[in-house]
Design an enzyme around this catalytic site. Structure first.
Site, PDB file in Angstrom:
ATOM      1  N   SER A   1      44.691  48.805  73.230  1.00 21.59           N
ATOM      2  CA  SER A   1      44.352  49.457  74.497  1.00 21.59           C
ATOM      3  C   SER A   1      45.574  50.251  74.949  1.00 21.59           C
ATOM      4  CB  SER A   1      43.922  48.431  75.527  1.00 21.59           C
ATOM      5  OG  SER A   1      44.952  47.510  75.692  1.00 21.59           O
TER       6      SER A   1
ATOM      7  N   LYS B   1      40.732  61.238  79.373  1.00 25.17           N
ATOM      8  CA  LYS B   1      40.378  59.862  79.033  1.00 25.17           C
ATOM      9  C   LYS B   1      38.913  59.672  79.363  1.00 25.17           C
ATOM     10  CE  LYS B   1      42.007  55.129  79.376  1.00 25.17           C
ATOM     11  NZ  LYS B   1      40.759  54.447  79.661  1.00 25.17           N
TER      12      LYS B   1
ATOM     13  N   ARG C   1      35.124  47.600  69.510  1.00 24.01           N
ATOM     14  CA  ARG C   1      36.515  47.189  69.521  1.00 24.01           C
ATOM     15  C   ARG C   1      36.642  45.666  69.411  1.00 24.01           C
ATOM     16  NH1 ARG C   1      39.951  46.049  73.920  1.00 24.01           N
ATOM     17  NH2 ARG C   1      42.114  46.262  73.302  1.00 24.01           N
TER      18      ARG C   1
ATOM     19  N   GLU D   1      35.058  57.548  71.491  1.00 23.04           N
ATOM     20  CA  GLU D   1      34.421  56.972  72.668  1.00 23.04           C
ATOM     21  C   GLU D   1      32.929  57.276  72.655  1.00 23.04           C
ATOM     22  OE1 GLU D   1      36.628  55.352  74.220  1.00 23.04           O
ATOM     23  OE2 GLU D   1      35.971  54.962  76.276  1.00 23.04           O
TER      24      GLU D   1
ATOM     25  N   LYS E   1      49.705  61.547  74.336  1.00 24.92           N
ATOM     26  CA  LYS E   1      50.093  60.910  73.077  1.00 24.92           C
ATOM     27  C   LYS E   1      51.215  61.698  72.413  1.00 24.92           C
ATOM     28  CE  LYS E   1      45.258  59.886  72.392  1.00 24.92           C
ATOM     29  NZ  LYS E   1      44.034  60.136  71.653  1.00 24.92           N
TER      30      LYS E   1
ATOM     31  N   LYS F   1      46.278  57.751  84.717  1.00 19.06           N
ATOM     32  CA  LYS F   1      44.978  57.642  85.384  1.00 19.06           C
ATOM     33  C   LYS F   1      44.894  58.480  86.653  1.00 19.06           C
ATOM     34  CE  LYS F   1      42.777  53.870  84.768  1.00 19.06           C
ATOM     35  NZ  LYS F   1      41.820  53.110  83.973  1.00 19.06           N
TER      36      LYS F   1
HETATM   37  S1  IVH Z   1      43.561  56.798  72.297  1.00 17.48           S
HETATM   38  C1  IVH Z   1      45.866  53.262  70.535  1.00 17.48           C
HETATM   39  N1  IVH Z   1      42.349  58.688  73.598  1.00 17.48           N
HETATM   40  O1  IVH Z   1      40.649  54.182  76.419  1.00 17.48           O
HETATM   41  C2  IVH Z   1      45.263  54.232  71.423  1.00 17.48           C
HETATM   42  N2  IVH Z   1      41.672  56.453  73.984  1.00 17.48           N
HETATM   43  O2  IVH Z   1      42.474  51.839  77.362  1.00 17.48           O
HETATM   44  C3  IVH Z   1      43.899  54.543  71.042  1.00 17.48           C
HETATM   45  N3  IVH Z   1      39.821  56.234  75.578  1.00 17.48           N
HETATM   46  O3  IVH Z   1      40.053  51.716  74.062  1.00 17.48           O
HETATM   47  C4  IVH Z   1      43.138  55.143  72.117  1.00 17.48           C
HETATM   48  N4  IVH Z   1      39.565  58.385  75.962  1.00 17.48           N
HETATM   49  O4  IVH Z   1      38.358  53.611  74.118  1.00 17.48           O
HETATM   50  C5  IVH Z   1      42.449  57.377  73.388  1.00 17.48           C
HETATM   51  N5  IVH Z   1      41.329  60.487  74.644  1.00 17.48           N
HETATM   52  C6  IVH Z   1      41.427  59.161  74.439  1.00 17.48           C
HETATM   53  C7  IVH Z   1      40.584  58.251  75.089  1.00 17.48           C
HETATM   54  C8  IVH Z   1      40.744  56.890  74.848  1.00 17.48           C
HETATM   55  C9  IVH Z   1      39.125  57.154  76.231  1.00 17.48           C
HETATM   56  C10 IVH Z   1      39.622  54.773  75.670  1.00 17.48           C
HETATM   57  C11 IVH Z   1      39.648  54.070  74.340  1.00 17.48           C
HETATM   58  C12 IVH Z   1      40.596  52.921  74.488  1.00 17.48           C
HETATM   59  C13 IVH Z   1      40.845  52.874  75.946  1.00 17.48           C
HETATM   60  C14 IVH Z   1      42.277  52.447  76.150  1.00 17.48           C
END
Ligand code: IVH
Length: 677
Positions: A87, A118, A139, A178, A296, A320
Site C-alpha cells: 500500500s 490516485k 490484493r 485499479e 512515484k 491525498k
Molecule cells: S501505485 C506499490 N498508483 O492505491 C505501489 N496505486 O494505497 C503500488 N491506487 O493499493 C500502487 N491509484 O490500488 C498506484 N495511480 C496509482 C493508484 C494506486 C490508485 C491504489 C492501489 C493501491 C492503493 C495504495
C-alpha cells in the site's frame, strides 16, 4: 477438405470478428469513444458466437464470446503474489509532501517523479502468459490474494489477450491496476438496485470492490466495472524497461487500458505540487472518483535503491486531497438578506477543513431545507463541498443536547422591517422576505450585483465597500454611485485617499459598458447574461427596449413569458424609471454596438465545452464564441449545435452523443473557426 476441417474463409472471418470486437471494447471502455452502436456490436458478437458454435474447433478461452463462463464458486482460491502488493504512505499537506520529496532527494538528488491520479477503486493484479490472460487476483493481505480470474474476464476494458509485438521478449507479463466505476454508472447501478429493492452501494469504490468479489461471474458481468493499469508486478529484465513512464507506455502499446496518458514527469517539487493542485481542481469534473495523486520515482533503478518499508515503498507516496466531507458543530445561525429581500439562514460552525478550504459558515438555503434536514443549533452535521460548489449540510450525524430550533426571524436583521412569507412572481420556492424596499442589506446585495463581473464590473466595489456605502447611507440607489465625491468616501473606514480615487475612477469608467451589461446590473428578475444579451442585441438601445410591448418581447427566441413579464414590470415601475433617468444624466451608455454581422461557421449555434481545454481558458473561449455570433452554453441539450470536447470529457459528451449533437475536438474547433494551430 474433410469434415470438421474449418474453411480458411471462416477461420479468417472469426479472427477478424475477434479483432474487431476487441477493438470496439477498447474504444468503448478505454477511449470512451465508441465507433459502433450497441446494436452493431451485438451483431458482431452474435455472428462470432454462431461461427464458434458451428465450428467448435474455433473456440478458445481468449475469445470475446467467452468473457462469462464457468460455475459460481463458494470460495476464491488463494494466489501468492510474485512480489507483494504494497500500500502507499499517505501525505495530506504540501509540507508533508515536501518532507517525502526531500527524503527521496537526499538519496537520489536528481530523481524525477511521475505523477498520476490516485483512482479510488480496488486493486487487481493481471498475469498474462503468451499474451493470454491467465490469472487475475485481488490484493488480499498483500502477499496472497484471491483468484478472481473468472470475474476479471467479464470486465471489458481488460483485454483477454495482449497485442504482442513480434518476438516479445517475455512469456509472462504481470501488471497491476485499479478496478473502478464511473460515477454515472455507479448511480445507474444504485438506481436499478433501488427499483428492484436490493442493497445499494455507499460509493463507487465499494461498488467496484463488491462487484469484483462476486461468487457468480455472471453477476460481475452485469456490473459496469473498468480497469486502469498503475503499476508493475514482476518485471522481466528482458523487456528493457527503465522507468515507470516506460512501463506505462509499454502497457498502453500492449492494449492495456491507461486512464491517463501521457503521465506528468516532474523534476522539481513545485511541479509535483502544481500537478496536485491541477488534479484537485479537475476532480469534480472527472467522470470517476480520485482521492489524491500518486507521486512515484520514475527511474526503476532509483526505486530499487530506495526500497521499501514493511508496508509501503519508499519511492512512492499518495498525496491525498482533503476529504470533500467533514463533520462539524453548528454553534449559531445568522440570517442574511438577499437582493430581493429573501432571508437565508446561515449556520455558523466550528471551523473545519473541507475540500481544501476552511469552512466556518454554511448556508442552509431556506427554512423548508432546515425542516427537511431536521437540523438545530448544537447539532453535529456532515458538510460537503464538492469542487467550487458552495458548502452544504448533507445530514445531521448527532443531535446536540437541547438542540436550539432554527426558525425564521420576525424582523429583518438588517433594517428591523417586517419579515413575511411569500413568493415573488412565479417563483417555485416560498421564501421569508424583508418587505422594506429601502432595507440596507438588500441595497448592499443589489450594489454588489450591479458592480459584479457580469454587471458593470466596478473593481473596488466588493462586499466590504458595498456594505459601508449602503449602511452609512452614502448610496441609496444605483444612480447615487455616479454622484459620489471624494469627500463622501474619505470619512468611511475603508477609503484612504488613493483608494477613494481609484473607486471613483472605476465608477466613472463603468459608464461606458454596453447595454447588455447594464441590463444584467439592474438585477431584473430572471434576466441573466443570456437574456440581457438577447435584449440588447434585439433593441440596440435602452430607450427602444423600454417602449417594447409584451408581444414584441416574446418574438425574441431566448425570451419566454416569465422573462418578458419581468422585464415589462421592471420598466413600468416609476422608481426604476426615475433611477434610469438619473443614470442617463450621469452619462451612462444606454446602447449596444451591433455584433459583427459577417457569418461565421458557428453563427447562431449553441456551443458547449467539456473536458480539459488547452488553447484558452473556458471563459475566453466562450467570449470568442460570442464574438463569432455563436451562443456559449453551459449545458448540453437537443438544442446544442456543437460540443467541443477536450481531454477527459465529462458527462456532457455522453449526453451530446445521445442527443445527436455534433462533437468536435479542440483542434477541430480551432480549424472550424479559422484559428487552427
Ligand atoms: S501505485 C506499490 N498508483 O492505491 C505501489 N496505486 O494505497 C503500488 N491506487 O493499493 C500502487 N491509484 O490500488 C498506484 N495511480 C496509482 C493508484 C494506486 C490508485 C491504489 C492501489 C493501491 C492503493 C495504495
Amino acid at each position: 477438405m474433410t469434415r470438421g476441417e474449418i474453411p480458411a474463409s471462416v477461420r479468417k472471418e472469426a479472427e477478424r470478428l475477434r479483432r474487431d470486437i476487441e477493438e470496439h471494447d477498447r474504444r468503448y471502455y478505454v477511449l470512451d469513444d465508441p465507433a459502433v452502436t450497441d446494436a452493431e456490436y451485438d451483431r458482431l458478437l452474435r455472428r462470432l458466437e454462431s461461427l464458434e458454435e458451428a465450428h467448435p474447433a474455433l473456440q478458445s478461452p481468449d475469445s470475446p464470446t467467452r468473457r462469462v463462463g464457468g460455475q459460481a464458486r463458494s470460495t476464491f482460491s488463494p494466489v501468492p503474489h510474485s512480489r507483494p502488493m504494497l500500500s502507499l504512505e499517505n501525505v495530506l499537506t504540501e509540507e508533508e509532501f515536501g518532507e517525502w520529496w526531500d527524503r527521496v532527494h537526499k538519496t537520489l538528488p536528481d530523481a524525477e517523479a511521475a505523477v498520476e491520479p490516485k483512482m479510488d477503486g480496488t486493486s487487481l493484479s493481471l498475469v498474462y502468459e503468451g499474451g493470454a490472460l491467465v490469472r487475475a487476483a485481488t490484493r488480499g493481505d498483500g502477499n496472497v490474494g484471491e483468484d478472481v480470474t473468472a470475474n476479471a474476464r467479464t470486465i471489458r476494458s481488460i483485454p483477454l489477450r495482449l497485442k504482442l509485438p513480434p518476438r516479445f521478449p517475455a512469456d509472462r507479463f504481470e501488471c497491476r491496476g485499479e478496478v473502478y466505476m464511473h460515477r454515472r454508472d455507479f448511480e445507474e447501478l444504485n438506481r436499478k438496485a433501488l427499483a428492484k429493492g436490493s442493497r445499494t452501494f455507499a460509493n463507487p469504490r465499494n461498488a467496484a470492490a463488491g462487484s469484483l468479489r462476486q461468487k457468480d461471474a455472471s453477476v460481475t458481468a452485469g456490473r459496469p466495472l473498468r480497469f486502469t493499469v498503475h503499476s508493475a508486478g514482476e518485471l522481466p529484465k528482458s523487456l528493457g524497461i527503465r522507468t515507470h513512464e516506460g512501463f506505462i507506455r509499454l502497457c498502453r502499446d500492449l492494449g492495456l487500458p491507461i486512464a491517463h496518458f501521457p503521465l506528468t514527469v516532474c523534476a522539481r517539487k513545485e511541479e509535483a505540487v502544481a500537478a496536485w493542485k491541477k488534479w484537485r481542481e479537475e476532480r469534480p469534473g472527472l467522470p470517476y472518483e480520485i482521492d489524491g495523486i500518486v507521486v512515484k520515482v520514475n527511474s526503476l533503478s532509483g526505486q530499487n535503491a530506495l526500497g521499501r518499508t514493511s508496508k509501503s515503498p519508499r519511492w512512492a507516496v499518495a498525496f491525498k486531497f482533503d476529504a470533500r466531507q467533514a463533520e462539524t458543530v453548528i454553534r449559531s445561525v445568522e440570517f442574511s438578506v438577499g437582493r430581493t429581500g429573501a432571508v437565508t439562514p446561515v449556520a455558523k460552525v466550528d471551523p473545519v477543513s473541507c475540500g481544501g478550504v476552511t469552512i466556518a459558515s454554511v448556508s442552509l438555503h431556506n427554512f423548508d431545507e432546515v425542516r427537511r434536514l431536521g437540523v438545530g443549533i448544537s447539532d453535529t452535521v456532515l458538510i460537503e463541498r464538492a469542487g467550487d460548489v458552495i458548502p452544504k449540510v448533507v445530514r445531521v450525524t448527532r443531535r446536540g443536547e437541547n438542540p436550539g430550533e432554527i426558525s425564521p426571524p420576525a424582523e429583518c436583521p438588517s433594517c428591523g422591517g417586517e419579515v413575511f412569507r411569500g413568493a415573488l412572481e412565479k417563483e417555485p420556492e416560498v421564501a421569508y422576505r424583508c418587505g422594506n424596499p429601502f432595507c440596507p442589506a438588500q441595497l448592499e446585495r443589489r450594489l454588489l450585483h450591479f458592480a459584479g463581473r457580469s454587471g458593470l464590473d466596478i473593481e473596488g466595489l466588493g462586499e466590504a465597500a458595498a456594505a459601508e456605502l449602503a449602511r452609512k447611507g452614502r448610496v441609496g440607489d444605483f444612480a447615487d454611485l455616479y454622484a459620489l465625491k471624494k469627500e463622501d468616501l474619505l470619512d468611511l473606514e475603508l477609503f484612504a485617499d488613493k483608494k477613494a480615487e481609484n473607486l471613483l475612477e472605476e465608477i466613472r469608467r463603468s459608464r461606458t459598458r454596453p447595454l447588455s451589461k447594464l441590463l444584467v446590473a439592474f438585477g431584473i428578475r430572471h434576466v441573466g447574461d443570456r437574456a440581457a444579451r438577447a435584449l440588447a442585441d434585439a433593441y440596440g438601445s435602452l430607450d427602444r427596449l423600454m417602449e417594447a410591448g409584451r408581444d414584441e418581447l416574446l418574438k425574441i427566441p431566448e425570451l419566454g413569458p416569465v422573462i418578458a413579464e419581468s422585464v415589462m414590470k421592471f420598466f413600468s415601475n416609476p422608481s426604476n424609471r426615475a433611477v434610469i433617468e438619473r443614470l442617463r444624466k450621469a452619462g451612462l451608455n444606454f446602447t449596444e454596438e451591433k455584433r459583427r454581422a459577417a457569418p461565421s461557421p458557428i453563427s447562431g449555434l449553441r456551443v458547449a465545452f467539456t473536458g480539459e481545454l488547452e488553447w484558452l481558458p473556458r471563459s475566453q473561449l466562450q467570449e470568442l464564441v460570442r464574438r463569432l455570433g455563436g451562443d456559449p452554453t453551459d449545458s448540453v441539450s437537443k438544442k446544442t449545435g456543437l460540443l467541443v470536447a477536450g481531454k477527459n470529457p465529462g458527462s456532457k459528451l455522453e449526453k451530446a452523443k445521445k442527443a445527436g449533437v455534433r462533437v468536435v475536438t479542440e483542434e477541430e474547433f480551432r480549424k472550424l473557426i479559422g484559428k487552427g494551430s
